[in-house]
Design a protein around this motif. Structure first.
Motif, PDB file in Angstrom:
ATOM      1  N   SER A   1     -32.944  -3.748  13.481  1.00 50.61           N
ATOM      2  CA  SER A   1     -33.497  -4.899  12.771  1.00 50.61           C
ATOM      3  C   SER A   1     -33.113  -4.921  11.289  1.00 50.61           C
ATOM      4  O   SER A   1     -33.404  -5.891  10.591  1.00 50.61           O
ATOM      5  N   ASP A   2     -32.467  -3.845  10.816  1.00 49.54           N
ATOM      6  CA  ASP A   2     -32.022  -3.822   9.417  1.00 49.54           C
ATOM      7  C   ASP A   2     -30.711  -4.584   9.220  1.00 49.54           C
ATOM      8  O   ASP A   2     -30.271  -4.755   8.070  1.00 49.54           O
ATOM      9  N   ALA A   3     -30.085  -5.019  10.293  1.00 46.32           N
ATOM     10  CA  ALA A   3     -28.857  -5.805  10.165  1.00 46.32           C
ATOM     11  C   ALA A   3     -29.158  -7.086   9.399  1.00 46.32           C
ATOM     12  O   ALA A   3     -30.018  -7.882   9.800  1.00 46.32           O
ATOM     13  N   ALA A   4     -28.473  -7.258   8.279  1.00 50.10           N
ATOM     14  CA  ALA A   4     -28.767  -8.374   7.374  1.00 50.10           C
ATOM     15  C   ALA A   4     -27.761  -8.310   6.232  1.00 50.10           C
ATOM     16  O   ALA A   4     -26.867  -7.461   6.215  1.00 50.10           O
ATOM     17  N   GLU A   5     -27.926  -9.196   5.267  1.00 53.55           N
ATOM     18  CA  GLU A   5     -27.129  -9.126   4.042  1.00 53.55           C
ATOM     19  C   GLU A   5     -28.044  -8.658   2.917  1.00 53.55           C
ATOM     20  O   GLU A   5     -29.178  -9.124   2.795  1.00 53.55           O
ATOM     21  N   TYR A   6     -27.519  -7.762   2.109  1.00 56.69           N
ATOM     22  CA  TYR A   6     -28.305  -7.148   1.044  1.00 56.69           C
ATOM     23  C   TYR A   6     -27.701  -7.498  -0.311  1.00 56.69           C
ATOM     24  O   TYR A   6     -26.481  -7.403  -0.504  1.00 56.69           O
ATOM     25  N   PHE A   7     -28.567  -7.887  -1.223  1.00 56.65           N
ATOM     26  CA  PHE A   7     -28.130  -8.285  -2.560  1.00 56.65           C
ATOM     27  C   PHE A   7     -28.801  -7.430  -3.620  1.00 56.65           C
ATOM     28  O   PHE A   7     -30.025  -7.268  -3.605  1.00 56.65           O
ATOM     29  N   CYS A   8     -27.994  -6.933  -4.530  1.00 55.48           N
ATOM     30  CA  CYS A   8     -28.497  -6.272  -5.717  1.00 55.48           C
ATOM     31  C   CYS A   8     -28.554  -7.306  -6.835  1.00 55.48           C
ATOM     32  O   CYS A   8     -27.699  -8.208  -6.896  1.00 55.48           O
ATOM     33  N   ALA A   9     -29.549  -7.210  -7.708  1.00 49.84           N
ATOM     34  CA  ALA A   9     -29.674  -8.173  -8.803  1.00 49.84           C
ATOM     35  C   ALA A   9     -30.167  -7.475 -10.051  1.00 49.84           C
ATOM     36  O   ALA A   9     -30.908  -6.486  -9.974  1.00 49.84           O
ATOM     37  N   VAL A  10     -29.765  -7.994 -11.199  1.00 50.90           N
ATOM     38  CA  VAL A  10     -30.221  -7.447 -12.477  1.00 50.90           C
ATOM     39  C   VAL A  10     -30.768  -8.556 -13.355  1.00 50.90           C
ATOM     40  O   VAL A  10     -30.311  -9.697 -13.303  1.00 50.90           O
TER      41      VAL A  10
END
Lengths: 110, 117
Positions: free
Chosen positions: B84-93
């Protein structure tokens, strides 16, 4: 729970049409944002608003305008839609730097 | 101007394996740092955030991230990945500058995670 809703999940419009995308938040947040999301480019900020009737351009404002007449509602306007505006549009509202996102509107311009 | 780089566009791991998603930022001071996750067809959900203090932060869904000032990095980790961790991950600052930044964030390009059974 914070809720951010967007008026449509999917939208198909013709080139040259005026398009309105609406976003509503229920947490009394001062800040609201419009992003577009394209594969490989991440999220790019179009416009944001820090108060009613206050707005500032983001990184890619060309071809877009916004309206914030009430604190809970932030609208994105495409004055004359073009095919290069086909994209996923995400609205967010935030307090300090924590942003909460709506489900997105996938807009196709043909 | 600040910038964020996620070097891995796609990452594939097996279910049960450990995971590390990389994020590097460019900013003159220590920024505020975030990881978001986007499941297919959904908006973004905040996984965790770093403002100050302990450099190892815990988030939701069993994720953690470590801020390393010397490397300008904020990598996301999970010891055992679930399908269920399949996804797109975004880092942000966000700029740690107070005043007129209005909570604006700069996002990385995203990492698409595929999980094999």
């Amino acid at each position: 729970d914070v809720k951010v809703t967007q008026s449509s999940r999917y939208l198909v419009k013709r080139t040259g049409e005026k398009v309105f995308l609406e976003c509503v938040q229920d947490m009394d947040h001062e800040n609201m944002f419009w992003y577009r999301q394209d594969p490989g480019l991440g999220l790019r900020l179009i416009y944001f608003s820090y108060d009613v009737k206050m707005k500032e351009k983001g990184d890619i404002p060309e071809g877009y305008s916004v309206s914030r007449e009430k604190k809970e509602r932030f609208s994105l306007i495409l004055e004359s839609a073009s095919t290069n505006q086909t994209s996923m549009y995400l609205c967010a509202s935030g307090a300090f730097y924590e942003q909460y996102f709506g489900p997105g509107t996938r807009l196709t311009v043909t | 101007a600040q910038s964020v780089t996620q070097p891995d566009i796609h990452l594939t791991v097996s279910e049960g394996a450990s995971l590390e998603l990389r994020c590097n930022y460019s900013y003159g001071a220590t920024p505020y740092l975030f990881w978001y996750v986007q499941s297919p067809g959904q908006g973004l959900q905040l996984l965790l955030k770093y403002f100050s203090g302990d450099t190892l932060v815990q988030g939701i869904k069993g994720f953690e991230a470590e801020f390393k000032r010397s490397q300008s990095s904020f990598n996301l980790r999970k010891p055992s990945v679930h399908w269920s961790d399949a996804a797109e991950y975004f880092c942000a600052v966000g700029p740690n500058a107070g005043g007129t930044s209005y909570g604006k964030l700069t996002f990385g390009q995203g990492t698409i995670l595929t999980v094999h059974p």
